[in-house]
Design a protein around this motif. Structure first.
Motif, mmCIF file in Angstrom:
data_model
loop_
_atom_site.group_PDB
_atom_site.id
_atom_site.type_symbol
_atom_site.label_atom_id
_atom_site.label_comp_id
_atom_site.label_asym_id
_atom_site.label_seq_id
_atom_site.Cartn_x
_atom_site.Cartn_y
_atom_site.Cartn_z
ATOM 1 N N GLY A 1 51.562 48.201 48.488
ATOM 2 C CA GLY A 1 50.450 49.101 48.220
ATOM 3 C C GLY A 1 49.358 48.433 47.404
ATOM 4 N N PRO A 2 48.115 48.907 47.538
ATOM 5 C CA PRO A 2 46.954 48.271 46.901
ATOM 6 C C PRO A 2 47.068 48.123 45.389
ATOM 7 C CG PRO A 2 46.258 49.897 48.512
ATOM 8 C CD PRO A 2 47.737 50.041 48.388
ATOM 9 N N ALA A 3 47.708 49.071 44.713
ATOM 10 C CA ALA A 3 47.796 49.006 43.250
ATOM 11 C C ALA A 3 48.514 47.743 42.796
ATOM 12 C CB ALA A 3 48.509 50.246 42.707
ATOM 13 N N TRP A 4 49.518 47.305 43.559
ATOM 14 C CA TRP A 4 50.248 46.094 43.185
ATOM 15 C C TRP A 4 49.421 44.841 43.450
ATOM 16 C CZ3 TRP A 4 54.023 46.129 39.930
ATOM 17 C CH2 TRP A 4 54.819 47.281 39.812
ATOM 18 N N GLY A 5 48.556 44.903 44.456
ATOM 19 C CA GLY A 5 47.644 43.791 44.670
ATOM 20 C C GLY A 5 46.691 43.635 43.506
ATOM 21 N N LEU A 6 46.188 44.737 43.002
ATOM 22 C CA LEU A 6 45.274 44.712 41.854
ATOM 23 C C LEU A 6 46.011 44.299 40.581
ATOM 24 C CD1 LEU A 6 43.335 48.020 42.602
ATOM 25 C CD2 LEU A 6 42.551 45.691 43.041
ATOM 26 N N ARG A 7 47.277 44.634 40.494
ATOM 27 C CA ARG A 7 48.055 44.351 39.283
ATOM 28 C C ARG A 7 48.345 42.861 39.102
ATOM 29 N NH1 ARG A 7 49.798 43.437 34.784
ATOM 30 N NH2 ARG A 7 51.997 43.588 34.226
ATOM 31 N N PHE A 8 48.452 42.112 40.193
ATOM 32 C CA PHE A 8 48.946 40.746 40.075
ATOM 33 C C PHE A 8 48.036 39.842 39.250
ATOM 34 C CE2 PHE A 8 49.792 36.380 41.558
ATOM 35 C CZ PHE A 8 51.098 36.289 41.105
ATOM 36 N N SER A 9 46.729 39.969 39.394
ATOM 37 C CA SER A 9 45.837 39.105 38.606
ATOM 38 C C SER A 9 46.003 39.383 37.112
ATOM 39 C CB SER A 9 44.382 39.288 39.035
ATOM 40 O OG SER A 9 43.980 40.629 38.882
ATOM 41 N N GLU A 10 46.260 40.641 36.754
ATOM 42 C CA GLU A 10 46.515 40.973 35.350
ATOM 43 C C GLU A 10 47.805 40.302 34.877
ATOM 44 O OE1 GLU A 10 46.767 45.178 35.234
ATOM 45 O OE2 GLU A 10 44.629 45.520 35.635
ATOM 46 N N ALA A 11 48.849 40.365 35.713
ATOM 47 C CA ALA A 11 50.125 39.753 35.357
ATOM 48 C C ALA A 11 49.970 38.240 35.197
ATOM 49 C CB ALA A 11 51.177 40.068 36.424
ATOM 50 N N TYR A 12 49.149 37.632 36.034
ATOM 51 C CA TYR A 12 48.923 36.185 35.952
ATOM 52 C C TYR A 12 48.286 35.817 34.609
ATOM 53 C CZ TYR A 12 47.129 31.541 37.194
ATOM 54 O OH TYR A 12 46.841 30.193 37.203
ATOM 55 N N GLU A 13 47.304 36.589 34.187
ATOM 56 C CA GLU A 13 46.665 36.320 32.890
ATOM 57 C C GLU A 13 47.625 36.596 31.736
ATOM 58 O OE1 GLU A 13 42.008 36.724 32.961
ATOM 59 O OE2 GLU A 13 42.914 38.625 33.602
ATOM 60 N N GLU A 14 48.422 37.645 31.858
ATOM 61 C CA GLU A 14 49.413 37.952 30.817
ATOM 62 C C GLU A 14 50.423 36.823 30.674
ATOM 63 O OE1 GLU A 14 50.957 41.627 32.228
ATOM 64 O OE2 GLU A 14 49.178 42.797 31.669
ATOM 65 N N ALA A 15 50.655 36.092 31.765
ATOM 66 C CA ALA A 15 51.599 34.971 31.743
ATOM 67 C C ALA A 15 50.952 33.685 31.240
ATOM 68 C CB ALA A 15 52.170 34.754 33.138
ATOM 69 N N GLY A 16 49.682 33.750 30.878
ATOM 70 C CA GLY A 16 48.998 32.575 30.358
ATOM 71 C C GLY A 16 48.089 31.881 31.339
ATOM 72 N N GLY A 17 47.961 32.412 32.539
ATOM 73 C CA GLY A 17 47.083 31.809 33.533
ATOM 74 C C GLY A 17 45.620 32.094 33.234
ATOM 75 N N VAL A 18 44.760 31.197 33.685
ATOM 76 C CA VAL A 18 43.313 31.332 33.456
ATOM 77 C C VAL A 18 42.611 31.479 34.798
ATOM 78 C CG1 VAL A 18 41.252 30.238 32.525
ATOM 79 C CG2 VAL A 18 43.451 29.952 31.361
ATOM 80 N N LEU A 19 41.851 32.557 34.944
ATOM 81 C CA LEU A 19 41.096 32.816 36.158
ATOM 82 C C LEU A 19 39.611 32.560 35.921
ATOM 83 C CD1 LEU A 19 42.942 36.061 37.305
ATOM 84 C CD2 LEU A 19 43.141 33.776 38.297
ATOM 85 N N ALA A 20 38.821 32.751 36.956
ATOM 86 C CA ALA A 20 37.378 32.546 36.857
ATOM 87 C C ALA A 20 36.799 33.391 35.729
ATOM 88 C CB ALA A 20 36.712 32.895 38.182
ATOM 89 N N ALA A 21 35.707 32.914 35.175
ATOM 90 C CA ALA A 21 35.177 33.499 33.934
ATOM 91 C C ALA A 21 34.581 34.882 34.124
ATOM 92 C CB ALA A 21 34.143 32.554 33.326
ATOM 93 N N THR A 22 33.943 35.144 35.258
ATOM 94 C CA THR A 22 33.242 36.419 35.433
ATOM 95 C C THR A 22 33.880 37.256 36.531
ATOM 96 O OG1 THR A 22 31.690 35.671 37.143
ATOM 97 C CG2 THR A 22 31.110 35.206 34.829
ATOM 98 N N ALA A 23 33.609 38.560 36.468
ATOM 99 C CA ALA A 23 34.166 39.478 37.465
ATOM 100 C C ALA A 23 33.663 39.146 38.860
ATOM 101 C CB ALA A 23 33.799 40.915 37.101
ATOM 102 N N ASN A 24 32.392 38.765 38.979
ATOM 103 C CA ASN A 24 31.837 38.424 40.288
ATOM 104 C C ASN A 24 32.510 37.194 40.878
ATOM 105 O OD1 ASN A 24 29.990 40.493 40.651
ATOM 106 N ND2 ASN A 24 28.374 39.442 39.536
ATOM 107 N N GLU A 25 32.802 36.209 40.033
ATOM 108 C CA GLU A 25 33.464 34.999 40.523
ATOM 109 C C GLU A 25 34.887 35.304 40.979
ATOM 110 O OE1 GLU A 25 31.161 31.619 37.811
ATOM 111 O OE2 GLU A 25 33.039 32.512 37.110
ATOM 112 N N ARG A 26 35.582 36.130 40.232
ATOM 113 C CA ARG A 26 36.941 36.505 40.620
ATOM 114 C C ARG A 26 36.921 37.291 41.924
ATOM 115 N NH1 ARG A 26 39.992 38.230 34.980
ATOM 116 N NH2 ARG A 26 39.085 36.586 33.696
ATOM 117 N N LEU A 27 35.950 38.179 42.031
ATOM 118 C CA LEU A 27 35.848 39.002 43.237
ATOM 119 C C LEU A 27 35.673 38.137 44.477
ATOM 120 C CD1 LEU A 27 35.623 41.924 44.392
ATOM 121 C CD2 LEU A 27 33.133 41.628 44.247
#
Length: 317
Positions: free
Chosen positions: A241-267
């Motif tokens: 389900g879509p909610a779990w797709g949205l959740r994964f990027s949060e879990a990645y950051e909680e685990a210490g991962g670093v994503l793109a700096a801005t919301a537009n770049e992540r999108l």
């Protein structure tokens, strides 16, 4: 030698090649087809030793040879690189990327304990484990980098699902018309998703689940961490389900991962992977059904993909 089923049959040329890479006195006693592969046929080979003991190996065979040589060479290089690291990956036994010895291009590797787990039950435990494992993969700094990532989807190849939110999809397609945002390169799996991760889940203690292996390294690349995160997110959205797709990027950051700096770049990366899935959603849904999720029809997968892409675009609004 016995076959678990007809699909497990291995061509004689390939069997002879495998046999040449066994220990003295060992022989293949059983072959079993494994589900889950899209680009390759996967079989577990049970190897018998003279004393009666057995061990398992895994044979990946690329019947569609168009991209086999590149994929098998990259997988062999990745498995060699991963030896001795903290990432639980198979060991390379042998590879024949051009079918010089086998009926088709093939790779032989060690078998890892564990199994893929695609059920909804226990997902709240497994998602953080997936995130931590991906952070560990991205932390690798190989002396020789794999090739730069490749994306084939363009704004003109996206297949909008029937009944999809036309406005949301049009806006999403406009996102990938732009050049990719700048990024800091990372070692990427490029197909990190639940179907390529093995778990040990104690029946009486599902909360004690642990990852025992990560497989299918044929698309290993160098590129933005966001790309791997986006790919796993899309697959989680289709499976659970879509909610779990949205959740994964949060879990990645909680685990210490670093994503793109801005919301537009992540999108950009999230949308790019979601739209790429639109071109192969029928095949993806078929693979999940064969792997034990019979309720995931093509229509169900399309509806979840539409809901996920729409949610991504709504989050930006």
């Amino acid at each position: 030698m016995t076959n678990h089923d007809e699909a497990a049959a291995v061509r004689p040329l390939t069997l002879a090649w495998v046999s040449r890479h066994l220990e003295a006195g060992e022989r293949i006693v059983k072959t079993e087809a494994l589900h889950g592969g899209i680009t390759a046929e996967i079989r577990r080979l049970t190897i018998g030793a003279p004393g009666g003991s057995t061990r398992d190996l895994v044979l990946r065979t690329f019947v569609n040879v168009e991209h086999a040589e590149d994929g098998l060479n990259r997988e062999a290089d990745a498995l060699t690189l991963l030896t001795g690291t903290d990432v639980p990956a198979p060991g390379l036994v042998a590879v024949d990327p051009t079918a010089a010895h086998c009926a088709y291009p093939s790779l032989l590797r060690t078998h890892l304990a564990g199994r893929t787990v695609l059920d909804d039950e226990g997902l709240e435990t497994r998602v953080p484990l997936l995130a931590r494992q991906l952070v560990a993969i991205h932390a690798l700094r190989p002396a020789v980098r794999p090739r730069e990532y490749v994306t084939l989807t363009t704004a003109d190849t996206v297949v909008t699902p029937k009944g999809a939110d036309a406005a949301a999809w049009a806006a999403a397609i406009d996102v990938i018309r732009k050049p990719p945002p700048p990024y800091e390169g990372r070692f990427l799996h490029r197909d990190f998703q639940p179907g390529n991760v093995l778990f040990d889940v104690p029946p009486s203690r599902p909360a004690d689940a642990r990852i025992t292996g990560v497989v299918d390294w044929a698309a290993t690349s160098w590129g933005p961490a966001d790309l791997d995160v986006a790919h796993c997110s899309t697959n989680l959205a289709l499976l659970h389900g879509p909610a779990w797709g949205l959740r994964f990027s949060e879990a990645y950051e909680e685990a210490g991962g670093v994503l793109a700096a801005t919301a537009n770049e992540r999108l950009y990366w999230q949308v790019r992977d979601g739209l790429a899935c639109s071109e192969e959603v029928q095949q993806v849904a078929k693979t999940w059904r064969e792997a034990g999720r019979p309720e995931l029809t093509t229509r169900t997968a399309e509806e979840r993909l539409n809901a996920y892409v729409t949610a991504l675009m709504d989050a930006l609004a």
